[in-house]
Design a protein around this motif. Structure first.
Motif, PDB file in Angstrom:
ATOM      1  N   GLY A 123      28.220  40.146  32.342  1.00 12.13           N
ATOM      2  CA  GLY A 123      29.677  40.180  32.366  1.00 12.13           C
ATOM      3  C   GLY A 123      30.262  40.029  33.757  1.00 12.13           C
ATOM      4  N   SER A 124      29.550  40.539  34.763  1.00  8.01           N
ATOM      5  CA  SER A 124      30.084  40.466  36.127  1.00  8.01           C
ATOM      6  C   SER A 124      30.126  39.040  36.654  1.00  8.01           C
ATOM      7  CB  SER A 124      29.270  41.356  37.069  1.00  8.01           C
ATOM      8  OG  SER A 124      27.919  40.938  37.106  1.00  8.01           O
ATOM      9  N   ALA A 125      29.306  38.158  36.136  1.00 12.45           N
ATOM     10  CA  ALA A 125      29.357  36.745  36.548  1.00 12.45           C
ATOM     11  C   ALA A 125      30.301  35.950  35.654  1.00 12.45           C
ATOM     12  CB  ALA A 125      27.961  36.129  36.493  1.00 12.45           C
ATOM     13  N   LEU A 126      30.314  36.260  34.386  1.00  8.85           N
ATOM     14  CA  LEU A 126      31.047  35.453  33.409  1.00  8.85           C
ATOM     15  C   LEU A 126      32.555  35.681  33.427  1.00  8.85           C
ATOM     16  CD1 LEU A 126      28.466  35.967  30.597  1.00  8.85           C
ATOM     17  CD2 LEU A 126      29.074  33.750  31.579  1.00  8.85           C
ATOM     18  N   PHE A 127      32.981  36.852  33.825  1.00  8.20           N
ATOM     19  CA  PHE A 127      34.386  37.266  33.795  1.00  8.20           C
ATOM     20  C   PHE A 127      34.910  37.245  35.217  1.00  8.20           C
ATOM     21  CE2 PHE A 127      37.337  41.106  33.282  1.00  8.20           C
ATOM     22  CZ  PHE A 127      38.302  40.423  32.564  1.00  8.20           C
ATOM     23  N   GLU A 128      35.688  36.210  35.561  1.00  9.80           N
ATOM     24  CA  GLU A 128      36.039  36.056  36.964  1.00  9.80           C
ATOM     25  C   GLU A 128      37.445  35.521  37.193  1.00  9.80           C
ATOM     26  OE1 GLU A 128      36.248  36.963  40.099  1.00  9.80           O
ATOM     27  OE2 GLU A 128      34.066  36.918  40.010  1.00  9.80           O
ATOM     28  N   LYS A 129      38.158  36.202  38.044  1.00  9.95           N
ATOM     29  CA  LYS A 129      39.463  35.763  38.574  1.00  9.95           C
ATOM     30  C   LYS A 129      39.355  35.959  40.081  1.00  9.95           C
ATOM     31  CE  LYS A 129      43.907  34.740  38.218  1.00  9.95           C
ATOM     32  NZ  LYS A 129      44.272  33.355  38.280  1.00  9.95           N
ATOM     33  N   THR A 156      28.502  44.682  44.353  1.00 12.94           N
ATOM     34  CA  THR A 156      29.238  45.319  45.450  1.00 12.94           C
ATOM     35  C   THR A 156      30.113  44.284  46.152  1.00 12.94           C
ATOM     36  OG1 THR A 156      27.533  46.990  45.761  1.00 12.94           O
ATOM     37  CG2 THR A 156      28.982  46.566  47.635  1.00 12.94           C
ATOM     38  N   ILE A 157      29.589  43.101  46.324  1.00 11.70           N
ATOM     39  CA  ILE A 157      30.360  42.024  46.965  1.00 11.70           C
ATOM     40  C   ILE A 157      31.318  41.383  45.965  1.00 11.70           C
ATOM     41  CG2 ILE A 157      30.170  39.738  48.042  1.00 11.70           C
ATOM     42  CD1 ILE A 157      27.538  40.852  49.339  1.00 11.70           C
ATOM     43  N   ARG A 158      30.858  41.101  44.760  1.00  8.02           N
ATOM     44  CA  ARG A 158      31.702  40.447  43.753  1.00  8.02           C
ATOM     45  C   ARG A 158      33.006  41.201  43.506  1.00  8.02           C
ATOM     46  NH1 ARG A 158      27.190  39.207  39.109  1.00  8.02           N
ATOM     47  NH2 ARG A 158      26.655  37.098  39.753  1.00  8.02           N
ATOM     48  N   LYS A 159      32.931  42.523  43.412  1.00  4.05           N
ATOM     49  CA  LYS A 159      34.135  43.278  43.067  1.00  4.05           C
ATOM     50  C   LYS A 159      35.191  43.225  44.169  1.00  4.05           C
ATOM     51  CE  LYS A 159      32.603  47.940  44.293  1.00  4.05           C
ATOM     52  NZ  LYS A 159      32.222  49.234  43.727  1.00  4.05           N
ATOM     53  N   ARG A 160      34.772  42.926  45.382  1.00  2.00           N
ATOM     54  CA  ARG A 160      35.732  42.814  46.482  1.00  2.00           C
ATOM     55  C   ARG A 160      36.386  41.434  46.532  1.00  2.00           C
ATOM     56  NH1 ARG A 160      32.467  46.749  47.372  1.00  2.00           N
ATOM     57  NH2 ARG A 160      32.999  48.525  48.660  1.00  2.00           N
ATOM     58  N   LEU A 161      35.830  40.496  45.783  1.00  2.00           N
ATOM     59  CA  LEU A 161      36.333  39.121  45.777  1.00  2.00           C
ATOM     60  C   LEU A 161      37.016  38.760  44.467  1.00  2.00           C
ATOM     61  CD1 LEU A 161      33.184  37.440  47.404  1.00  2.00           C
ATOM     62  CD2 LEU A 161      35.279  38.223  48.546  1.00  2.00           C
ATOM     63  N   SER A 162      37.285  39.762  43.622  1.00  2.00           N
ATOM     64  CA  SER A 162      37.757  39.505  42.264  1.00  2.00           C
ATOM     65  C   SER A 162      39.001  40.325  41.916  1.00  2.00           C
ATOM     66  CB  SER A 162      36.642  39.856  41.272  1.00  2.00           C
ATOM     67  OG  SER A 162      37.094  39.707  39.949  1.00  2.00           O
ATOM     68  N   ALA A 163      39.868  39.714  41.134  1.00  2.00           N
ATOM     69  CA  ALA A 163      41.075  40.393  40.657  1.00  2.00           C
ATOM     70  C   ALA A 163      40.826  41.164  39.360  1.00  2.00           C
ATOM     71  CB  ALA A 163      42.195  39.377  40.443  1.00  2.00           C
ATOM     72  N   VAL A 164      39.596  41.099  38.804  1.00  2.00           N
ATOM     73  CA  VAL A 164      39.318  41.773  37.534  1.00  2.00           C
ATOM     74  C   VAL A 164      38.161  42.765  37.602  1.00  2.00           C
ATOM     75  CG1 VAL A 164      40.334  40.001  36.055  1.00  2.00           C
ATOM     76  CG2 VAL A 164      37.915  39.819  36.698  1.00  2.00           C
ATOM     77  N   LYS A 165      37.433  42.785  38.672  1.00  2.48           N
ATOM     78  CA  LYS A 165      36.280  43.683  38.776  1.00  2.48           C
ATOM     79  C   LYS A 165      36.673  44.978  39.480  1.00  2.48           C
ATOM     80  CE  LYS A 165      32.841  40.022  38.746  1.00  2.48           C
ATOM     81  NZ  LYS A 165      33.724  38.955  38.351  1.00  2.48           N
ATOM     82  N   GLY A 166      35.765  45.949  39.447  1.00  2.00           N
ATOM     83  CA  GLY A 166      36.004  47.213  40.137  1.00  2.00           C
ATOM     84  C   GLY A 166      37.141  48.020  39.539  1.00  2.00           C
ATOM     85  N   GLY A 167      37.356  47.891  38.223  1.00  7.35           N
ATOM     86  CA  GLY A 167      38.418  48.636  37.546  1.00  7.35           C
ATOM     87  C   GLY A 167      39.765  47.937  37.527  1.00  7.35           C
ATOM     88  N   ARG A 168      39.860  46.780  38.164  1.00  3.24           N
ATOM     89  CA  ARG A 168      41.155  46.083  38.232  1.00  3.24           C
ATOM     90  C   ARG A 168      41.619  45.573  36.869  1.00  3.24           C
ATOM     91  NH1 ARG A 168      38.553  44.201  43.057  1.00  3.24           N
ATOM     92  NH2 ARG A 168      39.504  45.179  44.866  1.00  3.24           N
ATOM     93  N   PHE A 169      40.678  45.158  36.003  1.00  3.40           N
ATOM     94  CA  PHE A 169      41.098  44.689  34.681  1.00  3.40           C
ATOM     95  C   PHE A 169      41.770  45.819  33.909  1.00  3.40           C
ATOM     96  CE2 PHE A 169      40.260  43.836  30.117  1.00  3.40           C
ATOM     97  CZ  PHE A 169      41.110  42.757  29.984  1.00  3.40           C
TER      98      PHE A 169
END
Length: 184
Positions: A123-129, A156-169
């Motif tokens: 999911g962390s790769a497939l779901f991306e903004k 750890t890196i992906r969530k800093r580059l995404s508008a939907v990861k790290g609880g943002r969704f």
């Protein structure tokens, strides 16, 4: 029975219990949901998880979005659920299109709605903004893969580059409650 038969029985039972559809049905059966819900499913088992939720809840699911890996869906089972097959482990344009559809659904939620959010491995790769240009994100992902980074390091890196990861969704889903089933 002999030890080989016992081992095969144990393996079969373990596999049966680990199947995403059984886990989703068990999770949904243990919680009280309103009559109408919306659904977002992401990950390599996202399609199977969404299908299990649909089999369990049927027409109670008003609208949904599935984002899964190419070749991991078996076609539409509801005209109200959009399916996006996308890149894994490197996100692509369909990863972004699927995330935009999920965000659109999230922005339509009210406090009377409940969102079922189904997450499986991938999911962390497939779901991306992405918060950076898509090509740059793909380059960073490829470099992480080539360096041997494990999934924790990558995320750890992906969530800093995404508008939907790290609880943002989840923030986009407010004020609706979100019921998540996470399988890994």
């Amino acid at each position: 029975m002999n030890i080989r038969d016992d081992a095969q029985l144990i393996i079969k039972e373990a596999i049966d219990r680990a199947m995403p559809d059984k886990a989703v049905k068990a999770a949904l059966g243990s919680v009280s949901l309103p009559h109408k819900v919306k659904l977002v499913a992401i990950g390599k088992a996202g399609y199977q998880m969404a299908r299990a939720a649909y089999d369990h809840l049927g027409s109670r699911i008003e609208k949904g979005v599935i984002i899964t890996k190419y070749g991991h869906s078996a076609g539409s089972f509801s005209e109200d659920i959009a399916i996006y097959e996308a890149g894994h482990p490197v996100p692509d344009d369909n990863s972004v299109r699927g995330a935009e559809a999920a965000l659109s659904l999230a922005h339509s939620l009210t406090q009377k709605d409940t969102l079922i959010f189904l997450v499986s491995g991938g999911g962390s790769a497939l779901f991306e903004k992405p918060l950076v240009p898509g090509g740059e994100l793909q380059d960073i992902t490829n470099q992480l893969l080539a360096s041997g980074a494990d999934i924790v390091e990558m995320n750890t890196i992906r969530k800093r580059l995404s508008a939907v990861k790290g609880g943002r969704f989840a923030l986009h889903c407010r004020p609706a409650p979100v019921f998540s089933v996470v399988l890994s």
